[in-house]
Design a protein around this motif. Sequence first.
Motif: not given
Length: 591
Positions: A346-347, A349-350, A355, A357, A416, A420-421, A423
């Motif tokens: 997730a990290s 991918y972000c 978008t 995720w 995940g 995602k968080n 950043k």
Amino acid sequence: MERTILAVLVIATLVVCGFDPVRSDASDHRYKEGEQVPLYANKVGPFHNPSETYRYFDLPFCLPDHLKEKKEALGEVLNGDRLVSAPYQLDFLRDKDSEVVCKKKLTKEEVARFRSAVKKDYYFQMYYDDLPIWGFIGKVDKEGKEPSEYKYYLFKHIHFDISYNKDRVIEINVRTDPNTLADLTEDQEVEVEFLYTVKWKETNIPFEKRMDKYSQSSSLPHHLEIHWFSIINSCVTVLLLTGFLATILMRVLKNDFVKYAHDEEAAEDQEETGWKYIHGDVFRYPKYKSLFAASLGSGSQLFTLTVFIFLLALVGVFYPYNRGALFTALVVIYALTSGIAGYTAASFYCQLEGTNWVRNLLLTGCLFCGPLFLMFCFLNTVAIAYTATAALPFGTIVVIVLIWTLVTSPLLVLGGIAGKNSKAEFQAPCRTTKYPREIPPLPWYRGAIPQMAMAGFLPFSAIYIELYYIFASVWGHRIYTIYSILFIVFIILLIVTAFITVALTYFQLAAEDHEWWWRSFLCGGSTGLFIYAYCLYYYFARSDMSGFMQTSFFFGYMACICYGFFLMLGTVGFRAALLFVRHIYRSIKCE
């Protein structure tokens, strides 16, 4: 936080695997004279087909008065163990001479079953006070030149030789009497009297060292010499090749840096060439970035799993015949490390400005588990058709599904969300141009498949000698306990994989080919394909495996293992290439 997670992982696995190598689940292994010592019959099967095993009483042996099944842990069931009480009474310190187990009249069908088993070199395995014993059920007399003239005999008399130290069982050996045989050659009813003899003798070997004899077979001097020769061979190969590549790369890079620095001072109308020329494209995100991020996530999880398995092996959890400990550890650690896959995928991918995720997370969860589950369904169906012990009971399948539902999936989602968080932004030393440059025409040997062949051969050559011993242990009856040597080989494998991927990435960028992301992953993982090719060689040239079930189990599960290696080493290769690419582009001034 990370230290806490690691501590929980280690403690949970040690608890589940049963770390203490001498403690039994049912007793403290101390007995009084005449006390019954537990003897369990485990399984029978063709000697050359280790996956094709059946319940002991699938053959018409004498049944005990009270047939009792032993409760087994998850790993034991996955290992194909099905322990039931054996028909022999081996009471502590009580000698017996030609004791009758039972007299039995074998029907034509039972004679045919025994004859088929003897023809296939069936062996039996039992556990006496948690000590493994095994022997063959019969023999084939091949005095006749034609197979139709062969004679088939069943062993009727088993000798148990047991050593004890005070009130503990230390060692047990089983041998069959070659003179007491039942002739199974003819298709007719046979009267058989099954007998057994028990002899006790004292020994000075302490109880704590009773398992040592099982691990010594892989530590014999001539075996150790081969292992160390393998490591020295690998180290010399690695040092020569990496030294050679490092010298070339450092010299070439130094010349590049000097040249580019000189070019910047010279006239600006001079045209750029080589890897600096593509600085505006080298950090352009790859195609199929969701799949790429999922592959990195799964690879990172499998790498963590492998490291934890090695740690447990080095502290002595996987001693010989610790039934199912490795399978239990694999299931538990894989479930607990799924958060690493979720976070990494997730990290990343972000960072690649993805978008969707959630879809990426689903792909990460299914990328390795999906093919493994489909392969398991097929092979379990085959095992059920053969009524083999490799067929998992419904209850065990439910337990595995519950572990996946209640542990693996939630941790994957939590990882995940954390990824995602996070950043985190992708660290690119150079700005990416709006439109990609056209890649110049390249010779055939710079294509993906020839490069993968080059990349996979070198790491494989560093591990292939050790591979034979691992295969002989996993797909045979050899015991492998030299985990320290295996760990050194694993470290060498990682170093070579990283280095060869970096070298090939440099040559790719120097040829002005900026699509290195997927190429570095594929080149790193290509060793997995070489290992699968070795499977073909091992099956046909080094083993005597046969039959549809054993063949499908061997190639099916090895495909899953090699796929896991592909993902893990692909991740190692890409991470090494990414560090290298960032380093060289940080060292020059990018407009």
